[in-house]
Design a protein around this motif. Structure first.
Motif, PDB file in Angstrom:
ATOM      1  N   THR A 177       0.880  -1.239   0.059  1.00 30.48           N
ATOM      2  CA  THR A 177      -0.084  -0.070  -0.065  1.00 30.48           C
ATOM      3  C   THR A 177       1.022   1.135   0.034  1.00 30.48           C
ATOM      4  OG1 THR A 177      -0.203  -0.089   2.568  1.00 30.48           O
ATOM      5  CG2 THR A 177      -1.926  -1.182   1.265  1.00 30.48           C
ATOM      6  N   ARG A 178       1.794   1.166   0.549  1.00 28.96           N
ATOM      7  CA  ARG A 178       2.797   2.285   0.718  1.00 28.96           C
ATOM      8  C   ARG A 178       3.415   2.390  -0.691  1.00 28.96           C
ATOM      9  NH1 ARG A 178       2.958   6.170   4.303  1.00 28.96           N
ATOM     10  NH2 ARG A 178       5.077   6.328   4.649  1.00 28.96           N
ATOM     11  N   ALA A 179       4.095   1.547  -1.226  1.00 32.29           N
ATOM     12  CA  ALA A 179       4.622   1.343  -2.750  1.00 32.29           C
ATOM     13  C   ALA A 179       3.483   2.135  -3.688  1.00 32.29           C
ATOM     14  CB  ALA A 179       4.990   0.155  -3.170  1.00 32.29           C
ATOM     15  N   PHE A 180       2.269   1.771  -3.708  1.00 38.82           N
ATOM     16  CA  PHE A 180       1.259   2.343  -4.621  1.00 38.82           C
ATOM     17  C   PHE A 180       0.892   3.621  -4.166  1.00 38.82           C
ATOM     18  CE2 PHE A 180       0.640  -2.353  -5.351  1.00 38.82           C
ATOM     19  CZ  PHE A 180       1.213  -2.208  -6.790  1.00 38.82           C
ATOM     20  N   ASP A 181       0.973   4.110  -3.274  1.00 35.93           N
ATOM     21  CA  ASP A 181       0.853   5.449  -2.673  1.00 35.93           C
ATOM     22  C   ASP A 181       1.751   6.384  -3.018  1.00 35.93           C
ATOM     23  OD1 ASP A 181      -0.814   7.391  -1.273  1.00 35.93           O
ATOM     24  OD2 ASP A 181       0.563   7.342   0.553  1.00 35.93           O
ATOM     25  N   LEU A 182       2.841   6.090  -3.664  1.00 37.73           N
ATOM     26  CA  LEU A 182       3.886   7.010  -4.203  1.00 37.73           C
ATOM     27  C   LEU A 182       3.643   7.607  -5.298  1.00 37.73           C
ATOM     28  CD1 LEU A 182       6.925   4.725  -3.061  1.00 37.73           C
ATOM     29  CD2 LEU A 182       6.384   6.749  -2.012  1.00 37.73           C
ATOM     30  N   ARG A 183       2.362   7.241  -6.043  1.00 40.10           N
ATOM     31  CA  ARG A 183       1.976   7.587  -7.390  1.00 40.10           C
ATOM     32  C   ARG A 183       2.051   9.285  -7.417  1.00 40.10           C
ATOM     33  NH1 ARG A 183      -0.283   5.755 -12.084  1.00 40.10           N
ATOM     34  NH2 ARG A 183      -0.360   3.789 -10.979  1.00 40.10           N
ATOM     35  N   GLY A 184       1.253   9.884  -6.455  1.00 35.78           N
ATOM     36  CA  GLY A 184       1.416  11.161  -6.275  1.00 35.78           C
ATOM     37  C   GLY A 184       2.601  11.847  -5.981  1.00 35.78           C
ATOM     38  N   THR A 185       3.456  11.358  -4.953  1.00 36.76           N
ATOM     39  CA  THR A 185       4.568  11.640  -4.682  1.00 36.76           C
ATOM     40  C   THR A 185       5.582  11.875  -5.857  1.00 36.76           C
ATOM     41  OG1 THR A 185       4.359  11.116  -2.272  1.00 36.76           O
ATOM     42  CG2 THR A 185       6.595  11.696  -2.971  1.00 36.76           C
ATOM     43  N   ALA A 186       5.668  10.649  -6.460  1.00 36.75           N
ATOM     44  CA  ALA A 186       6.642  10.767  -7.718  1.00 36.75           C
ATOM     45  C   ALA A 186       6.149  11.677  -8.768  1.00 36.75           C
ATOM     46  CB  ALA A 186       6.621   9.350  -8.217  1.00 36.75           C
ATOM     47  N   PRO A 195      11.406   9.255 -15.616  1.00 42.73           N
ATOM     48  CA  PRO A 195       9.964   9.153 -15.766  1.00 42.73           C
ATOM     49  C   PRO A 195       9.241   8.793 -14.261  1.00 42.73           C
ATOM     50  CG  PRO A 195      11.017   7.038 -16.536  1.00 42.73           C
ATOM     51  CD  PRO A 195      12.067   7.838 -16.221  1.00 42.73           C
ATOM     52  N   ALA A 196       8.119   9.091 -14.257  1.00 41.72           N
ATOM     53  CA  ALA A 196       7.381   8.749 -12.800  1.00 41.72           C
ATOM     54  C   ALA A 196       7.412   7.418 -12.515  1.00 41.72           C
ATOM     55  CB  ALA A 196       6.167   9.444 -13.003  1.00 41.72           C
ATOM     56  N   TRP A 197       7.270   6.422 -13.487  1.00 42.45           N
ATOM     57  CA  TRP A 197       7.196   5.023 -12.959  1.00 42.45           C
ATOM     58  C   TRP A 197       8.470   4.741 -12.315  1.00 42.45           C
ATOM     59  CZ3 TRP A 197      10.802   1.766 -14.615  1.00 42.45           C
ATOM     60  CH2 TRP A 197      11.389   2.130 -15.956  1.00 42.45           C
ATOM     61  N   PHE A 198       9.729   5.161 -12.844  1.00 40.03           N
ATOM     62  CA  PHE A 198      10.972   4.778 -12.418  1.00 40.03           C
ATOM     63  C   PHE A 198      10.837   5.313 -10.718  1.00 40.03           C
ATOM     64  CE2 PHE A 198      15.293   6.087 -11.445  1.00 40.03           C
ATOM     65  CZ  PHE A 198      15.875   4.607 -11.423  1.00 40.03           C
ATOM     66  N   LEU A 199      10.580   6.522 -10.562  1.00 39.54           N
ATOM     67  CA  LEU A 199      10.780   6.894  -9.094  1.00 39.54           C
ATOM     68  C   LEU A 199       9.447   6.250  -8.397  1.00 39.54           C
ATOM     69  CD1 LEU A 199      10.763  10.804  -9.681  1.00 39.54           C
ATOM     70  CD2 LEU A 199      12.573   9.239  -9.114  1.00 39.54           C
ATOM     71  N   ARG A 200       8.521   5.805  -8.708  1.00 35.63           N
ATOM     72  CA  ARG A 200       7.482   5.110  -8.020  1.00 35.63           C
ATOM     73  C   ARG A 200       8.317   3.652  -7.578  1.00 35.63           C
ATOM     74  NH1 ARG A 200       3.472   7.338 -11.215  1.00 35.63           N
ATOM     75  NH2 ARG A 200       3.632   5.730 -12.717  1.00 35.63           N
ATOM     76  N   ALA A 201       8.777   3.138  -8.570  1.00 39.09           N
ATOM     77  CA  ALA A 201       9.553   1.794  -8.307  1.00 39.09           C
ATOM     78  C   ALA A 201      10.551   1.945  -7.217  1.00 39.09           C
ATOM     79  CB  ALA A 201      10.096   1.176  -9.641  1.00 39.09           C
ATOM     80  N   LEU A 202      11.524   2.867  -7.566  1.00 38.95           N
ATOM     81  CA  LEU A 202      12.675   3.235  -6.491  1.00 38.95           C
ATOM     82  C   LEU A 202      11.896   3.501  -5.168  1.00 38.95           C
ATOM     83  CD1 LEU A 202      15.560   3.745  -6.508  1.00 38.95           C
ATOM     84  CD2 LEU A 202      15.328   6.161  -6.840  1.00 38.95           C
ATOM     85  N   GLY A 203      10.896   4.145  -4.882  1.00 39.20           N
ATOM     86  CA  GLY A 203      10.300   4.575  -3.580  1.00 39.20           C
ATOM     87  C   GLY A 203       9.677   3.253  -3.195  1.00 39.20           C
TER      88      GLY A 203
END
Length: 74
Positions: A20-29, A59-67
């Protein structure tokens, strides 16, 4: 036996909480990518370099995956 069940329950809880924390990173990324683009645009305007105002290569997906990885292995 009880300790094993408790450890399994804590492991499942940690996995669900991490997901849930990983998928919550969408807005942050997305905000981070927008911030990086704005900083590059300001730096390009200061130096009169039009190429520096181009969007960043991250890209935003890279930052979400890294987070997600950082939170999972924290």
């Amino acid at each position: 036996m009880i300790a094993g069940i408790g450890l399994c329950a804590f492991g499942i809880f940690g996995l669900v909480w991490g997901a849930t924390r990983a998928f919550d990173l969408r807005g942050t990324a997305d905000r981070q990518v927008a911030r990086l683009d704005a900083v590059r645009a300001v730096q390009g305007a200061r130096t009169l370099d039009l190429a520096a105002g181009a969007p960043s290569g991250l890209p935003a997906w890279f930052l979400r995956a890294l987070g997600g990885l950082v939170i999972a292995f924290r």
